[in-house]
Design an enzyme around this catalytic site. Structure first.
Site, short mmCIF file in Angstrom:
data_model
loop_
_atom_site.label_atom_id
_atom_site.label_comp_id
_atom_site.label_asym_id
_atom_site.label_seq_id
_atom_site.Cartn_x
_atom_site.Cartn_y
_atom_site.Cartn_z
CD GLU A 102 -3.13 0.69 0.26
OE1 GLU A 102 -2.56 1.48 -0.51
OE2 GLU A 102 -4.35 0.68 0.42
CG ASP A 103 -0.78 4.69 -1.83
OD1 ASP A 103 -1.52 3.78 -1.44
OD2 ASP A 103 -1.21 5.75 -2.30
CG ASP A 106 -5.80 8.91 5.80
OD1 ASP A 106 -5.94 9.22 7.00
OD2 ASP A 106 -5.99 9.72 4.89
CG PHE A 155 -4.44 15.32 0.74
CD1 PHE A 155 -5.50 14.48 1.03
CD2 PHE A 155 -3.90 15.31 -0.54
CE1 PHE A 155 -6.01 13.62 0.05
CE2 PHE A 155 -4.41 14.45 -1.52
CZ PHE A 155 -5.47 13.61 -1.22
NE ARG A 168 -3.14 8.05 -9.50
CZ ARG A 168 -3.82 7.68 -8.42
NH1 ARG A 168 -3.18 7.33 -7.33
NH2 ARG A 168 -5.13 7.68 -8.43
#
Ligand code: PRP
Length: 189
Positions: A102-103, A106, A155, A168
């Site tokens: 996963e990047d 959160d 963010f 990205r």
């Protein structure tokens, strides 16, 4: 009220720092899984850059699969809380160790959903590799076995992470911020 226009803000984690950490994680993962049947499951879209680098830092045979999970809706900086599976895993996971790539973790809602879903497919084990974790946003605690960096509640974009489909391709992790004109329209008290 519509959301303010956003732009690239300060660099939070630069390219060289990411590269060093990914190499370290690859070494640790190699030792963990050497000689065992391993499937790396990259969660699209955000993890594709991290996955491409991490895979090449792992020096043991493995298979690569992708699953599409989406919880943020276009133009929003907060999770919708609804997880949607787009392409699903086709490879049989039974009899394999699964390393989810996963990047960012959160709220944890996406991985909480995925981990429960994977358990029904009888893998030998499920572990998590995540580049980023925002512990202050946790709603569902996720055991992250291989973590790149803890980050504050900002963010972030770049290295696979997007805002409304863009950014990205940045080589580093940057903070998204309202552009200067918008800052003037929305002054901080
Ligand atoms: C991001 C990220 C994780 C998820 C984490 O995906 O890639 O999958 O959000 O958030 P959570 O811990 O609050 O559930 P996103 O929905 O933005 O889709 P994308 O990967 O296609 O950009």
């Amino acid at each position: 009220m519509t959301e303010p226009t956003m732009r690239i803000g300060k660099i939070l984690i630069d390219e060289a720092t990411i590269s060093r950490r990914v190499a370290e994680l690859g070494g640790i993962i190699t030792e963990q899984y050497r000689g065992q049947p391993l499937v790396v499951l990259a969660v699209l879209k955000g993890s594709f850059v991290f996955a491409a680098d991490l895979l090449r830092a792992i020096d043991t045979p493995l298979a690569v699969e992708f699953v599409g999970l989406r919880s943020y809706l276009g133009g929003s900086t907060s999770t919708s809380g609804v997880v949607e599976i787009t392409p699903d895993v086709k490879y049989p996971l039974g009899g394999h160790h699964v390393l989810v790539d996963e990047d960012i973790v959160d709220t944890g809602l996406t991985l909480d959903y995925l981990i429960k879903n994977l358990a029904t497919r009888n893998p030998l084990s499920v572990r998590i590799a995540a580049l980023l974790h925002k512990p202050s946003r946790t709603l569902k605690p996720i055991p992250i076995d291989y973590l790149g960096f803890e980050i504050p509640d900002e963010f972030v974009i770049g290295y696979g992470l997007d805002y409304d489909g863009r950014y990205r391709n940045l080589p580093h992790i940057a903070v998204l911020q309202p552009d200067d004109e918008q800052l003037a329209l929305f002054p901080t008290p």
